[in-house]
Design a protein around this motif. Structure first.
Motif, PDB file in Angstrom:
ATOM      1  N   PHE A 311       1.195  -1.011  -0.187  1.00  0.00           N
ATOM      2  CA  PHE A 311      -0.216   0.252  -0.211  1.00  0.00           C
ATOM      3  C   PHE A 311       0.838   1.283   0.130  1.00  0.00           C
ATOM      4  CE2 PHE A 311      -2.807   2.719   1.616  1.00  0.00           C
ATOM      5  CZ  PHE A 311      -4.185   3.395   1.084  1.00  0.00           C
ATOM      6  N   GLY A 312       1.701   1.488   1.150  1.00  0.00           N
ATOM      7  CA  GLY A 312       2.619   2.548   0.871  1.00  0.00           C
ATOM      8  C   GLY A 312       3.761   2.888  -1.011  1.00  0.00           C
ATOM      9  N   THR A 313       3.758   1.760  -1.180  1.00  0.00           N
ATOM     10  CA  THR A 313       4.876   2.065  -2.622  1.00  0.00           C
ATOM     11  C   THR A 313       3.912   2.320  -3.373  1.00  0.00           C
ATOM     12  OG1 THR A 313       5.968  -0.017  -2.006  1.00  0.00           O
ATOM     13  CG2 THR A 313       5.937   0.540  -4.179  1.00  0.00           C
ATOM     14  N   VAL A 314       2.598   1.413  -3.298  1.00  0.00           N
ATOM     15  CA  VAL A 314       1.653   2.459  -4.744  1.00  0.00           C
ATOM     16  C   VAL A 314       1.510   3.727  -4.002  1.00  0.00           C
ATOM     17  CG1 VAL A 314      -0.331   2.072  -5.834  1.00  0.00           C
ATOM     18  CG2 VAL A 314       1.101   0.040  -5.156  1.00  0.00           C
ATOM     19  N   MET A 315       0.919   4.065  -3.201  1.00  0.00           N
ATOM     20  CA  MET A 315       0.919   5.673  -2.513  1.00  0.00           C
ATOM     21  C   MET A 315       1.053   6.236  -3.151  1.00  0.00           C
ATOM     22  SD  MET A 315      -1.297   7.259  -1.598  1.00  0.00           S
ATOM     23  CE  MET A 315      -3.406   5.793  -1.032  1.00  0.00           C
ATOM     24  N   MET A 316       2.488   6.414  -2.357  1.00  0.00           N
ATOM     25  CA  MET A 316       3.773   6.946  -2.999  1.00  0.00           C
ATOM     26  C   MET A 316       3.874   7.379  -3.998  1.00  0.00           C
ATOM     27  SD  MET A 316       7.857   6.758  -1.066  1.00  0.00           S
ATOM     28  CE  MET A 316       8.001   5.404  -2.980  1.00  0.00           C
ATOM     29  N   THR A 317       3.737   6.029  -4.753  1.00  0.00           N
ATOM     30  CA  THR A 317       4.457   6.511  -6.663  1.00  0.00           C
ATOM     31  C   THR A 317       3.154   7.135  -7.348  1.00  0.00           C
ATOM     32  OG1 THR A 317       5.384   4.135  -6.289  1.00  0.00           O
ATOM     33  CG2 THR A 317       5.028   5.002  -8.351  1.00  0.00           C
ATOM     34  N   LEU A 318       2.000   6.723  -6.875  1.00  0.00           N
ATOM     35  CA  LEU A 318       0.798   7.839  -6.995  1.00  0.00           C
ATOM     36  C   LEU A 318       1.015   9.174  -7.262  1.00  0.00           C
ATOM     37  CD1 LEU A 318      -2.003   5.257  -7.008  1.00  0.00           C
ATOM     38  CD2 LEU A 318      -0.957   5.730  -8.501  1.00  0.00           C
ATOM     39  N   ILE A 319       1.512   9.241  -5.757  1.00  0.00           N
ATOM     40  CA  ILE A 319       1.219  10.442  -5.022  1.00  0.00           C
ATOM     41  C   ILE A 319       2.673  11.193  -6.057  1.00  0.00           C
ATOM     42  CG2 ILE A 319       1.815  12.257  -3.595  1.00  0.00           C
ATOM     43  CD1 ILE A 319       0.397  10.234  -1.345  1.00  0.00           C
ATOM     44  N   MET A 320       3.620  10.841  -6.127  1.00  0.00           N
ATOM     45  CA  MET A 320       4.713  11.228  -6.937  1.00  0.00           C
ATOM     46  C   MET A 320       4.462  11.575  -8.801  1.00  0.00           C
ATOM     47  SD  MET A 320       6.799   9.866  -9.395  1.00  0.00           S
ATOM     48  CE  MET A 320       6.753   8.410  -9.379  1.00  0.00           C
ATOM     49  N   ALA A 321       3.645  10.586  -9.187  1.00  0.00           N
ATOM     50  CA  ALA A 321       3.145  11.206 -10.397  1.00  0.00           C
ATOM     51  C   ALA A 321       2.605  12.111 -10.699  1.00  0.00           C
ATOM     52  CB  ALA A 321       2.347   9.910 -10.831  1.00  0.00           C
ATOM     53  N   VAL A 322       1.600  11.955  -9.569  1.00  0.00           N
ATOM     54  CA  VAL A 322       0.509  13.824  -9.437  1.00  0.00           C
ATOM     55  C   VAL A 322       1.297  14.535  -9.631  1.00  0.00           C
ATOM     56  CG1 VAL A 322      -1.355  14.815  -8.339  1.00  0.00           C
ATOM     57  CG2 VAL A 322      -1.985  12.086  -8.728  1.00  0.00           C
ATOM     58  N   ILE A 323       2.483  14.630  -8.931  1.00  0.00           N
ATOM     59  CA  ILE A 323       3.323  16.080  -8.629  1.00  0.00           C
ATOM     60  C   ILE A 323       3.961  15.638  -9.756  1.00  0.00           C
ATOM     61  CG2 ILE A 323       4.932  17.142  -7.090  1.00  0.00           C
ATOM     62  CD1 ILE A 323       4.388  15.444  -4.767  1.00  0.00           C
ATOM     63  N   VAL A 324       5.006  14.811  -9.666  1.00  0.00           N
ATOM     64  CA  VAL A 324       5.905  15.084 -11.475  1.00  0.00           C
ATOM     65  C   VAL A 324       5.222  15.679 -12.543  1.00  0.00           C
ATOM     66  CG1 VAL A 324       6.222  12.549 -11.810  1.00  0.00           C
ATOM     67  CG2 VAL A 324       8.343  14.641 -12.230  1.00  0.00           C
ATOM     68  N   THR A 325       3.841  15.138 -12.622  1.00  0.00           N
ATOM     69  CA  THR A 325       3.553  15.269 -14.471  1.00  0.00           C
ATOM     70  C   THR A 325       3.110  16.715 -14.353  1.00  0.00           C
ATOM     71  OG1 THR A 325       2.409  12.777 -14.715  1.00  0.00           O
ATOM     72  CG2 THR A 325       1.998  14.024 -15.934  1.00  0.00           C
ATOM     73  N   PRO A 326       2.219  17.487 -14.127  1.00  0.00           N
ATOM     74  CA  PRO A 326       2.922  18.845 -14.634  1.00  0.00           C
ATOM     75  C   PRO A 326       3.691  19.762 -13.892  1.00  0.00           C
ATOM     76  CG  PRO A 326       1.057  17.962 -12.404  1.00  0.00           C
ATOM     77  CD  PRO A 326       1.467  17.038 -12.447  1.00  0.00           C
ATOM     78  N   VAL A 327       4.649  19.542 -13.117  1.00  0.00           N
ATOM     79  CA  VAL A 327       5.508  19.408 -13.317  1.00  0.00           C
ATOM     80  C   VAL A 327       6.591  19.736 -13.747  1.00  0.00           C
ATOM     81  CG1 VAL A 327       7.618  20.221 -11.471  1.00  0.00           C
ATOM     82  CG2 VAL A 327       5.941  20.358 -10.616  1.00  0.00           C
ATOM     83  N   GLY A 328       6.837  18.630 -14.264  1.00  0.00           N
ATOM     84  CA  GLY A 328       7.863  18.231 -15.870  1.00  0.00           C
ATOM     85  C   GLY A 328       7.272  18.623 -17.154  1.00  0.00           C
ATOM     86  N   VAL A 329       6.155  18.065 -17.807  1.00  0.00           N
ATOM     87  CA  VAL A 329       4.601  18.798 -18.431  1.00  0.00           C
ATOM     88  C   VAL A 329       5.169  20.287 -18.687  1.00  0.00           C
ATOM     89  CG1 VAL A 329       3.113  19.261 -19.461  1.00  0.00           C
ATOM     90  CG2 VAL A 329       3.896  17.162 -18.608  1.00  0.00           C
ATOM     91  N   LEU A 330       4.873  21.699 -17.505  1.00  0.00           N
ATOM     92  CA  LEU A 330       4.517  23.095 -17.911  1.00  0.00           C
ATOM     93  C   LEU A 330       6.509  23.617 -17.581  1.00  0.00           C
ATOM     94  CD1 LEU A 330       2.564  23.874 -14.464  1.00  0.00           C
ATOM     95  CD2 LEU A 330       2.192  24.076 -17.037  1.00  0.00           C
ATOM     96  N   ALA A 331       7.586  22.479 -17.158  1.00  0.00           N
ATOM     97  CA  ALA A 331       9.197  23.410 -17.375  1.00  0.00           C
ATOM     98  C   ALA A 331       9.242  23.157 -18.901  1.00  0.00           C
ATOM     99  CB  ALA A 331       9.756  21.947 -16.619  1.00  0.00           C
ATOM    100  N   ALA A 332       8.291  21.545 -19.246  1.00  0.00           N
ATOM    101  CA  ALA A 332       9.041  21.172 -21.008  1.00  0.00           C
ATOM    102  C   ALA A 332       8.572  22.279 -21.492  1.00  0.00           C
ATOM    103  CB  ALA A 332       8.836  19.983 -21.098  1.00  0.00           C
ATOM    104  N   ILE A 333       7.095  22.561 -21.408  1.00  0.00           N
ATOM    105  CA  ILE A 333       6.127  23.208 -22.120  1.00  0.00           C
ATOM    106  C   ILE A 333       7.140  25.189 -22.073  1.00  0.00           C
ATOM    107  CG2 ILE A 333       4.264  24.610 -22.993  1.00  0.00           C
ATOM    108  CD1 ILE A 333       3.008  21.831 -21.317  1.00  0.00           C
ATOM    109  N   TYR A 334       7.481  25.398 -21.387  1.00  0.00           N
ATOM    110  CA  TYR A 334       8.222  27.123 -21.123  1.00  0.00           C
ATOM    111  C   TYR A 334       9.602  26.643 -22.402  1.00  0.00           C
ATOM    112  CZ  TYR A 334      10.644  30.363 -19.781  1.00  0.00           C
ATOM    113  OH  TYR A 334      11.260  31.721 -19.879  1.00  0.00           O
ATOM    114  N   LEU A 335      10.077  25.205 -21.627  1.00  0.00           N
ATOM    115  CA  LEU A 335      11.611  25.768 -22.742  1.00  0.00           C
ATOM    116  C   LEU A 335      11.454  25.313 -23.807  1.00  0.00           C
ATOM    117  CD1 LEU A 335      13.410  23.028 -20.496  1.00  0.00           C
ATOM    118  CD2 LEU A 335      13.766  25.766 -20.396  1.00  0.00           C
ATOM    119  N   ARG A 336      10.101  24.331 -24.569  1.00  0.00           N
ATOM    120  CA  ARG A 336      10.384  24.112 -25.678  1.00  0.00           C
ATOM    121  C   ARG A 336       8.965  25.735 -26.745  1.00  0.00           C
ATOM    122  NH1 ARG A 336      12.850  21.682 -29.686  1.00  0.00           N
ATOM    123  NH2 ARG A 336      13.507  20.319 -28.010  1.00  0.00           N
TER     124      ARG A 336
END
Length: 558
Positions: A311-336
């Motif tokens: 449960f801890g592994t899945v929960m932590m990975t899902l929260i990480m995905a929710v955080i990293v996706t918008p941050v990484g996508v927005l950074a890539a959009i700005y750079l490109r």
């Protein structure tokens, strides 16, 4: 007519050797991967099979014979000289090698250890009695021996042939009572404890704000009295359940004749593996596998299940995905899409690529220093002053573990998203702008949908890397044992400040920190297999979404 040398040169020029070389590399990689999975699965899943229990007479030269019973775990050939150097009375005559066997003998209160090495040549009269009993206990490991009688409140209930059926009935009752006690302690009493703690913090907050007047104190006392009244009712139920839980006991006898009385409240299950048929063993096997993936750990994580770690592994990975996706996508959009393409942008891209190669432990140190101590300490001082000096967010927890993994994985998402944005044809952008759409509308409705498969690719790579990380998590929120899940029925339901268990750290802890190495070894393989399956399941889910998006927007490529 061509010579052999000319044929060889022609063959090399055709590119066939490189095809065979690359195909061979792929085949080797596949074989190594499948071989690794096969080894892990074989050694891990075999642990749950109810092996036959052997009873033998063990005669060490020069000592009195003794009777042993146990499961054969390992057998190996060792030189006689090695056994003699270990202090065993080995005769130098005979063959060069002797067979040494590792037996799981259990009965820790009798022998002091669960496992024992024996010399196979000194065993005699080995047989598998059908009535030989194995009891799996909540503590002290397994018991191997014979059932003598069953007692209720110290009074004899059954013995002889009828004792086994009576034991099974009472174990079913114990299992039901254990479930009721667990639910009462974790759910109902846990809810009351959570309410009392919230009430204490509310009182302290009113004191700090100088608003604790007589009326507020009366309201707090009334609420506390209500919680106390509920607790007294549950406490009476818990005492009644515990009394019933510890009512029954069994008298058992070891193979060497010593009798013990064991409370059934300490027993998980009892079975006779030597009397079980193939179908019975299959049923037992799947029950043990289900217990492994659905139950809480016990016996220093060497027994029971690993559900909190899953449960801890899945929960932590899902929260990480929710955080990293918008941050990484927005950074890539700005750079490109928005940043001016110059020296500074190139330096930023180089820095992002270099961040992907930073050792993960460095991210853990950063997360501990910045997220936990600086950011978490600031949050505590601003919003949780009433809890001081006990930290709320100023200590490792689920939120900081997820954020640390997000920082670790964000370079992967940025690079993958940038590549996806770069592959969108320029003609589509110009066509959208020519039809009157703004740049933002073009980006949102044309470019991003077509680049979404690349974003999902970045997310897949991020999940694959982050879910298996261990080193940074040891510093920012993962612990050896945390049976209370961070998601429950108490407000705010998802407790981001709570510490969690993780499959990767569980493997490290069981494999290298366990006091019972032999008992822990098969669980290391089983947990490793489960971690691979969890990561594969997360990745397959992302791959399915990516393929769906790719098919959906394929028409825009033409």
């Amino acid at each position: 007519m061509k010579t052999k040398e000319q044929n060889l040169k022609s063959w090399f020029k055709s590119g066939a050797p490189w095809v065979w070389m690359t195909g061979g590399g792929v085949a080797i990689a596949v074989i190594m991967t499948l071989g690794l999975l096969a080894v892990i699965a074989t050694r891990g899943l075999a642990h749950f099979w109810p092996a036959d229990v052997i009873e033998s007479t063990y005669q060490v030269p020069g000592e009195s014979p003794r009777v042993l019973a146990g499961e054969l775990v390992q057998s190996e050939e060792v030189p006689r000289a090695r056994l003699k150097a270990a202090g065993l009375p080995v005769d130098t005559e005979g063959g060069e090698f002797m067979t040494r066997q590792l037996l799981k003998v259990g009965n820790r209160e009798v022998f002091g250890a669960d496992f024992s090495w024996v010399v196979a040549e000194w065993l005699s009269g080995s047989h598998t009695p059908a009535n030989l009993l194995v009891m799996e206990r909540r503590e002290w490991g397994n018991f191997y021996g014979y059932l003598v009688n069953v007692k209720q409140g110290g009074q004899l209930v059954a013995e002889g042939d009828g004792a086994w059926a009576e034991l099974q009935q009472r174990l079913a009752r114990i299992d039901e009572l254990h479930g009721q006690i667990t639910r009462l302690e974790k759910k109902d009493i846990g809810r009351i404890n959570h309410g009392l703690e919230a009430l204490r913090l509310k009182t302290r907050r009113l004191e700090l704000e100088d608003r604790l007047d007589a009326a507020a104190q009366a309201d707090l006392d009334a609420e506390r009295a209500q919680w106390d009244a509920e607790y007294k009712v549950l406490e009476a139920q818990l005492i009644e359940l515990n009394t019933a839980f510890n009512r029954d006991s069994v008298t058992v006898k070891t193979v060497d004749g010593r009798e013990l009385e064991i409370s059934l409240g300490k027993v998980v299950r009892a079975y006779q593996p030597n009397a079980m048929g193939t179908l019975d063993k299959l049923g037992f096997y799947f029950a043990k596998v289900w217990e492994f993936v659905s139950d809480d750990p016990r016996e220093a994580n060497t027994e029971g299940g690993i559900f909190p770690a899953i449960f801890g592994t899945v929960m932590m990975t899902l929260i990480m995905a929710v955080i990293v996706t918008p941050v990484g996508v927005l950074a890539a959009i700005y750079l490109r899409e928005y940043a001016k393409q110059g020296a500074l942008t190139r330096i930023i891209r180089i820095a992002v690529n270099n961040l992907a190669g930073v050792p993960s432990i460095v991210y853990g140190v950063f997360g501990l220093g910045f997220f936990v101590y600086v950011l978490g300490g600031s949050i505590d001082s601003l919003f949780f002053a009433e809890a001081a000096p006990a930290p709320t967010f100023g200590t490792p927890g689920l939120m900081w573990a997820s954020l640390t993994l997000a920082i670790l994985a964000v370079p992967v998402v940025i690079v993958a998203t940038e590549e996806g944005l770069a592959r969108v044809p320029r003609a589509l952008r110009e066509g959208s702008l020519a039809l009157g759409a703004t740049k933002a509308e073009t980006l949102w409705k044309v470019v991003l949908p077509m680049a979404s498969p690349a974003m999902m690719t970045g997310l897949i790579l991020a999940v694959a890397r982050a879910a298996g990380e261990v080193a940074p998590l040891m510093l920012v929120g993962v612990v050896k044992l945390a049976p209370a899940l961070p998601l429950d029925g108490n407000y705010p339901y998802l407790h981001l400040d709570q510490k969690i268990m993780h499959l990767g750290f569980h493997i490290y802890d069981v494999g290298f920190q366990s006091p019972n190495v032999e008992a822990a070894r098969p669980l290391v393989y089983a947990t490793a297999l489960l971690l691979v399956l969890v990561i594969a399941l997360l990745n397959l889910s992302a791959v399915y979404i990516r393929n769906h998006l790719r098919e959906k927007y394929k028409a825009l490529d033409h």
